[in-house]
Scaffold this active site. Structure first.
Site, PDB file in Angstrom:
ATOM      1  N   LYS A 165       0.979  -1.664  -0.231  1.00 11.19           N
ATOM      2  CA  LYS A 165      -0.130  -0.158   0.190  1.00 11.19           C
ATOM      3  C   LYS A 165       0.780   1.102  -0.295  1.00 11.19           C
ATOM      4  CE  LYS A 165      -3.551  -3.159   1.555  1.00 11.19           C
ATOM      5  NZ  LYS A 165      -5.337  -2.871   0.394  1.00 11.19           N
ATOM      6  N   HIS A 284      -7.203 -13.479  -7.721  1.00 11.79           N
ATOM      7  CA  HIS A 284      -7.819 -12.309  -6.447  1.00 11.79           C
ATOM      8  C   HIS A 284      -9.074 -12.636  -7.069  1.00 11.79           C
ATOM      9  CE1 HIS A 284      -8.754  -8.915  -4.833  1.00 11.79           C
ATOM     10  NE2 HIS A 284      -7.968  -8.858  -4.027  1.00 11.79           N
TER      11      HIS A 284
END
EC number: 4.1.1.39
Length: 465
Positions: A165, A284
């Site tokens: 992130k 994902h």
């Protein structure tokens, strides 16, 4: 035979309560909410018809084939307890309706047109039983759980990951630096976020290069095998394969794909490439909640999970049970077992409508990710067991001392939980105590415990039986 034109009730042809299902049939459990005034038999038969051979009127070309051989059949209907006018309809499809080795074709038939059907207020596919004859036409996961452990040389504990992130906006070099710090601190994997593909601020090739550099540097320093999920998802299948090829040329151990937005055809192609070239494949599930979150319409995630095991992937995100994203424990564990185990018994209390035999198709490792931190570690170890990947994005990078100490905190917490479990302690009861004890020996863990001591994401789960 006289051909009789006109519209006829579906239930005359497609509702067959006496039908004995065959071992080769694909069985589906639909949650059907008919429009007011539509009887459940007609609704169930309509689902069977519209998802197989039926159309809205009799056509004379019906006489040119054997409908009895090819039609879907609604063979059992039961009311849903506690819901008004809602039923579970079981439908059996003959295997010949489906192309071998194509998840795409399977879904186009079973959930293609029928969900827009007027006679139904809502429709949800709760589960599928895939016959062994059909499973054998799929390659499945490129490696599976055991091969992955052997490649990584990591046994007897869950694996640790971290999503880098901020997910968008970092330059490739800074991104690679974050990868290196997390891996050096003790994580096994770092991860591209699902929406990191190849944007103006960071093109994919630059990212792959700097991440590879970070991996090798961390491996050299720690003596452990490391990986970074390089997201190969792209706008075209050709571009996706090109990225996977480049990852392989760099010697990367694992690539990643967004299987729902990328599509099953692309995913199966990538899985085949990974199988042929020794790459692990991390999956994902971005977009899954669009399909699976509504309780009475859409498709349950356990169906998407089964489809992924057929299409191919070595890891898949499966909710956390404890973090910021929804997932009820028994239901989640139900589809986690469907991903990992070879044979799963029918168990309605866990949402498993059919016994499923995977005939040695490799298993998929479930990934717990989303809003979890060190205090969750005992619960996660207890719930998911050894064959899982626990991913702490903010739970690593949010550490007050930086990324590497954040990774250290997670690794220490995990090793403490595994050791406590192996010594026979009860993680559910003594979890906080175990983490507190470990933090005495690890300043990094102590700092993490301090930051996240009060955080909870408390909402009632929607997905109940």
């Amino acid at each position: 035979v006289g051909f009789k034109a006109g519209v006829k009730d579906y239930k005359l042809t497609y509702y067959t309560p006496d039908y004995q299902t065959k071992d080769t049939d694909i069985l589906a459990a639909f949650r059907v909410t008919p429009q007011p005034g539509v009887p459940p038999e007609e609704a169930g038969a309509a689902v069977a018809a519209e998802s197989s051979t039926g159309t809205w009127t009799t056509v004379w070309t019906d006489g040119l084939t054997s409908l009895d051989r090819y039609k879907g059949r609604c063979y059992h209907i039961e009311p849903v307890a506690g819901e008004e006018n809602q039923y579970i309809c079981y439908v059996a499809y003959p295997l010949d309706l489906f192309e071998e080795g194509s998840v795409t074709n399977m879904f186009t038939s079973i959930v293609g047109n029928v969900f827009g059907f007027k006679a139904l207020r809502a429709l949800r596919l709760e589960d599928l039983r895939i016959p062994t004859a059909y499973i054998k036409t799929f390659q499945g996961p490129p490696h599976g759980i055991q091969v992955e452990r052997d490649k990584l040389n990591k046994y007897g504990r869950p694996l640790l990951g971290c999503t880098i992130k901020p997910k968008l906006g970092l330059s490739a070099k800074n991104y690679g630096r974050a990868v290196y710090e997390c891996l050096r601190g003790g994580l096994d994997f770092t991860k591209d976020d699902e929406n990191v593909n190849s944007q103006p601020f960071m093109r994919w090739r630059d990212r792959f290069l700097f991440c590879a550099e970070g991996i090798y540097k961390a491996q050299a320093e720690t003596g452990e095998i490391k990986g970074h999920y390089l997201n190969a998802t792209a706008g075209t299948c050709e571009e996706m394969i090109k990225r996977a090829v480049f990852a392989r040329e760099l010697g990367a151990p694992i690539v990643m794909h967004d299987y729902l937005t990328g599509g099953f055809t692309a995913n199966t192609s990538l899985a085949h490439y990974c199988w042929d070239n020794g790459l692990l494949l991390h999956i994902h599930r971005a977009m899954h909640a669009v399909i699976d979150r509504q309780k009475n319409h859409g498709m349950h995630f356990r169906v998407l999970a089964k489809a992924l095991r057929m299409s191919g992937g070595d890891h898949i995100h499966a909710g956390t049970v404890v973090g910021k994203l929804e997932g009820e424990r028994e239901i989640t564990l139900g589809f986690v077992d469907l991903l990992r185990d070879d044979y799963i018994e029918k168990d309605r209390s866990r949402g498993i409508y059919f016994t499923q035999d995977w005939v040695s198709l490799p298993g998929v490792i479930p990934v717990a990710s989303g809003g979890i931190h060190v205090w969750h570690m005992p619960a996660l170890t207890e719930i998911f067991g050894d064959d899982s990947v626990l991913q702490f994005g903010g739970g690593t990078l949010g550490h007050p001392w930086g990324n590497a100490p954040g990774a250290v905190a997670n690794r220490v917490a995990l090793e403490a939980c595994v050791q406590a479990r192996n010594e026979g302690r009860n993680l559910a009861r003594e979890g906080n105590e175990i983490i507190r004890e470990a933090s005495k020996w690890s300043p990094e863990l102590a700092a993490a415990c301090e930051v996240w001591k009060e955080i909870k994401f408390e909402f009632e789960a929607m997905d109940t039986l």
